[in-house]
Motif scaffolding. Structure first.
Motif, mmCIF file in Angstrom:
data_model
loop_
_atom_site.group_PDB
_atom_site.id
_atom_site.type_symbol
_atom_site.label_atom_id
_atom_site.label_comp_id
_atom_site.label_asym_id
_atom_site.label_seq_id
_atom_site.Cartn_x
_atom_site.Cartn_y
_atom_site.Cartn_z
ATOM 1 N N GLY A 172 57.374 -47.948 -14.174
ATOM 2 C CA GLY A 172 56.081 -48.335 -13.617
ATOM 3 C C GLY A 172 56.225 -49.106 -12.326
ATOM 4 N N GLY B 201 54.963 -47.836 -8.590
ATOM 5 C CA GLY B 201 54.030 -48.649 -7.825
ATOM 6 C C GLY B 201 54.582 -49.030 -6.466
ATOM 7 N N GLU C 221 57.281 -50.021 -18.590
ATOM 8 C CA GLU C 221 56.322 -50.640 -17.669
ATOM 9 C C GLU C 221 57.016 -51.308 -16.489
ATOM 10 O OE1 GLU C 221 52.728 -51.943 -20.774
ATOM 11 O OE2 GLU C 221 54.178 -53.418 -20.044
ATOM 12 N N GLN C 222 58.110 -52.014 -16.775
ATOM 13 C CA GLN C 222 58.733 -52.853 -15.764
ATOM 14 C C GLN C 222 59.824 -52.144 -14.967
ATOM 15 O OE1 GLN C 222 59.877 -56.659 -17.484
ATOM 16 N NE2 GLN C 222 58.056 -56.656 -18.786
#
Length: 269
Positions: free
Chosen positions: A130, A134, A126-127
């Motif tokens: 992701g 983004g 995610e970090q």
């Protein structure tokens, strides 16, 4: 309450679990019961400590709850991470597999791992991946629009045409490198050229720092502080999600221009 059942499945937000567990769940757990978690987060970072008299299980879907439910209703499976953190009854493995089967995880497949490994994996991707995706979308939108490319064309090209879903589906079905063969020479040459020009060492350094912060519990501590302080950073995120952002306006404009089905992602069938 529900915690008096033989198997309790905790599906609460990560940061909420410690308070609810201590006040409501732990006091009601019977000896030889099992408590299962849909995320390894609270176990991985010592936010809770289940009693020594119960089985502790991990059954963590690798997608959102909404998507997992939709695939279950459609009779499809979804990948998950599973594990047994503590076996006090002698039946923990069977209980974990039964829960995974009932949810639909085993129709697709599961990888066995510890709660610590599952939480680290989840947060790290995610970090890192992701966050980069983004940032890349927002940067490309800003630079392209400043250069005179229509905003609607930018969001169409980056994701609203559905091409990106096809690319990621090809990663899954054909393989990350093998799927490059589906693209023309221009795309392959340009992709390799720009990848080689990027500062890979800086990205590796940043990703290693992210992973270390997660593994040592630094991120978990900051997130618990975020919750205790009323979620100030998440309020900023909500403003971006629900506010009048240029990229959101471009998406809405493209939807008005398109036929109803034109902005729907292609079928996976």
């Amino acid at each position: 309450m529900g915690a008096a059942a033989d198997v309790v499945f905790v599906l609460l937000p990560d940061e909420v679990i410690p308070v609810v567990f201590e006040r409501e769940i732990a006091p009601a757990l019977r000896p030889d019961a099992a408590i299962a978690f849909g995320s390894g987060y609270s176990l991985a970072f010592d936010l809770i400590h289940p009693p020594d008299s119960v089985d502790v299980l991990l059954v963590a879907p690798r997608m959102s709850g909404v998507s997992a439910r939709a695939r279950f209703v459609a009779g499809e499976g979804f990948w998950g991470c599973v594990g047994v953190e503590a076996d006090r009854s002698g039946r923990a493995q069977q209980r974990m597999l039964g829960l995974a089967e009932g949810l639909g995880v085993l129709r697709a497949g599961a990888i066995e791992m510890t709660a610590k490994a599952e939480a680290t994996l989840d947060l790290f991707v995610e970090q890192s991946v992701g966050a980069v995706l983004g940032q890349a979308v927002m940067a490309a939108f800003e630079i392209g629009r400043d250069a005179g490319i229509p905003a609607e064309a930018l969001v169409m090209e980056m994701y609203m045409s559905g091409e990106m879903e096809i690319v990621f589906r090809a990663f899954r079905e054909t393989g990350f490198f093998r799927s490059s063969g589906d693209h023309g020479p221009t795309a392959v040459f340009g992709g390799i050229l720009r990848t080689l020009e990027m500062d890979r060492d800086a990205m590796l350094t940043a990703f290693r720092a992210i992973l270390e912060d997660i593994k040592t519990g630094g991120f978990a501590r900051r997130f618990q502080d975020e919750a205790a302080n009323g979620y100030p950073m998440l309020e900023i995120a909500k403003g971006m999600i629900h506010g009048p952002m240029p990229i959101t306006e471009a998406e809405a404009s493209l939807r008005r221009l398109a036929r109803p089905s034109a902005t729907e992602p292609p079928s996976a069938s």
